[in-house]
Design a protein around this motif. Structure first.
Motif, PDB file in Angstrom:
ATOM      1  N   UNK A  52      55.150  36.657   6.701  1.00 56.84           N
ATOM      2  CA  UNK A  52      54.223  35.528   6.796  1.00 56.84           C
ATOM      3  C   UNK A  52      53.336  35.455   5.556  1.00 56.84           C
ATOM      4  N   UNK A  53      52.815  36.609   5.125  1.00 55.47           N
ATOM      5  CA  UNK A  53      51.949  36.644   3.943  1.00 55.47           C
ATOM      6  C   UNK A  53      52.728  36.294   2.679  1.00 55.47           C
ATOM      7  N   UNK A  54      53.970  36.735   2.597  1.00 57.72           N
ATOM      8  CA  UNK A  54      54.801  36.427   1.432  1.00 57.72           C
ATOM      9  C   UNK A  54      55.075  34.928   1.354  1.00 57.72           C
ATOM     10  N   UNK A  55      55.365  34.322   2.494  1.00 58.29           N
ATOM     11  CA  UNK A  55      55.597  32.883   2.519  1.00 58.29           C
ATOM     12  C   UNK A  55      54.337  32.119   2.129  1.00 58.29           C
ATOM     13  N   UNK A  56      53.182  32.583   2.612  1.00 62.33           N
ATOM     14  CA  UNK A  56      51.920  31.927   2.270  1.00 62.33           C
ATOM     15  C   UNK A  56      51.646  32.018   0.773  1.00 62.33           C
ATOM     16  N   UNK A  68      55.363  49.368  15.948  1.00 61.43           N
ATOM     17  CA  UNK A  68      54.534  48.895  14.830  1.00 61.43           C
ATOM     18  C   UNK A  68      55.352  48.202  13.741  1.00 61.43           C
ATOM     19  N   UNK A  69      56.524  48.728  13.423  1.00 66.80           N
ATOM     20  CA  UNK A  69      57.264  48.218  12.269  1.00 66.80           C
ATOM     21  C   UNK A  69      57.692  46.753  12.387  1.00 66.80           C
ATOM     22  N   UNK A  70      58.224  46.299  13.528  1.00 68.82           N
ATOM     23  CA  UNK A  70      58.607  44.876  13.590  1.00 68.82           C
ATOM     24  C   UNK A  70      57.427  43.938  13.374  1.00 68.82           C
ATOM     25  N   UNK A  71      56.271  44.295  13.913  1.00 66.64           N
ATOM     26  CA  UNK A  71      55.082  43.458  13.733  1.00 66.64           C
ATOM     27  C   UNK A  71      54.612  43.495  12.283  1.00 66.64           C
ATOM     28  N   UNK A  72      54.697  44.671  11.670  1.00 64.77           N
ATOM     29  CA  UNK A  72      54.310  44.795  10.264  1.00 64.77           C
ATOM     30  C   UNK A  72      55.229  43.960   9.382  1.00 64.77           C
TER      31      UNK A  72
END
Length: 202
Positions: free
Chosen positions: A106-110, A96-100
């Motif tokens: 991705x959200x931070x970059x957005x 779970x952690x790598x995907x999280x």
């Protein structure tokens, strides 16, 4: 802290029931973006690739009749004091952690691309896992012991479980030292709100 850019990225840390969510919601109401790692991690448990990986590791018994993952069954497997439970928890985290982490990045970059004024990075073990390098500053919530104990009891927290979790973390004195701002949450919500607004110059 080493983050750069127009978006002000604030890492937030603090023990359970210290007011992190209150601060995050306040900044979110001011147009900020709240990246809640716990929520994002739970969302990963609905992904087909994650479900398939967990079935391979733990068996089809972790599924509900509709083919979705049973969080209760997973919790029974990974939360415990036995060596087997600890090993299963590490397996779960490795899936779970790598995907999280990737979802958060991705959200931070957005958020940066959309010129969000603030991002609250709400990640368990933020300092221990190196996320402070993505932050412009780190805020640490602190609550007086008597008040904190009462809040924990009201929320149904088990003191022994809390102690077990804290063994995996840096001491809170060290976390306070590494933070850019320690928020003493020793008053009302209105007082906490004012402290945050003053810090942000709002």
């Amino acid at each position: 802290m080493t983050a750069t850019g127009n978006t002000r990225v604030i890492g937030i840390i603090g023990p359970p029931c210290s007011g992190k969510s209150t601060v995050a919601r306040q900044i979110e109401s001011m147009g900020g973006v709240w990246l809640d790692a716990d929520k994002i991690a739970k969302e990963q448990l609905t992904r087909s690739d994650v479900i398939d990986a967990l079935v391979r590791e733990f068996g089809a018994g972790v599924l509900l009749d509709d083919g979705t993952l049973s969080r209760e069954k997973i919790a029974d497997l990974v939360f415990g004091s036995s060596d087997e439970s600890k090993a299963r928890l590490k397996t779960l985290e490795s899936i779970v952690h790598p995907r999280t982490r990737q979802e958060i990045r991705t959200a931070l970059q957005a958020a940066r691309e959309h010129h969000a004024e603030y991002v609250i990075l709400d990640v368990p073990l933020l300092l221990e896992s190196g996320w402070q390098s993505d932050c412009d500053e780190v805020w640490c919530l602190s609550v007086p012991p008597d008040r904190h104990h009462a809040l924990l009891a009201a929320r149904g927290w088990d003191r022994d479980e809390l102690k077990r979790r804290e063994k995996r973390q840096l001491p809170w004195g060290e976390k306070r030292r590494r933070s850019d701002w320690v928020i003493e949450n020793d008053g009302s919500i209105e007082e906490l709100t004012k402290k945050v607004r003053d810090r942000l110059g709002r």
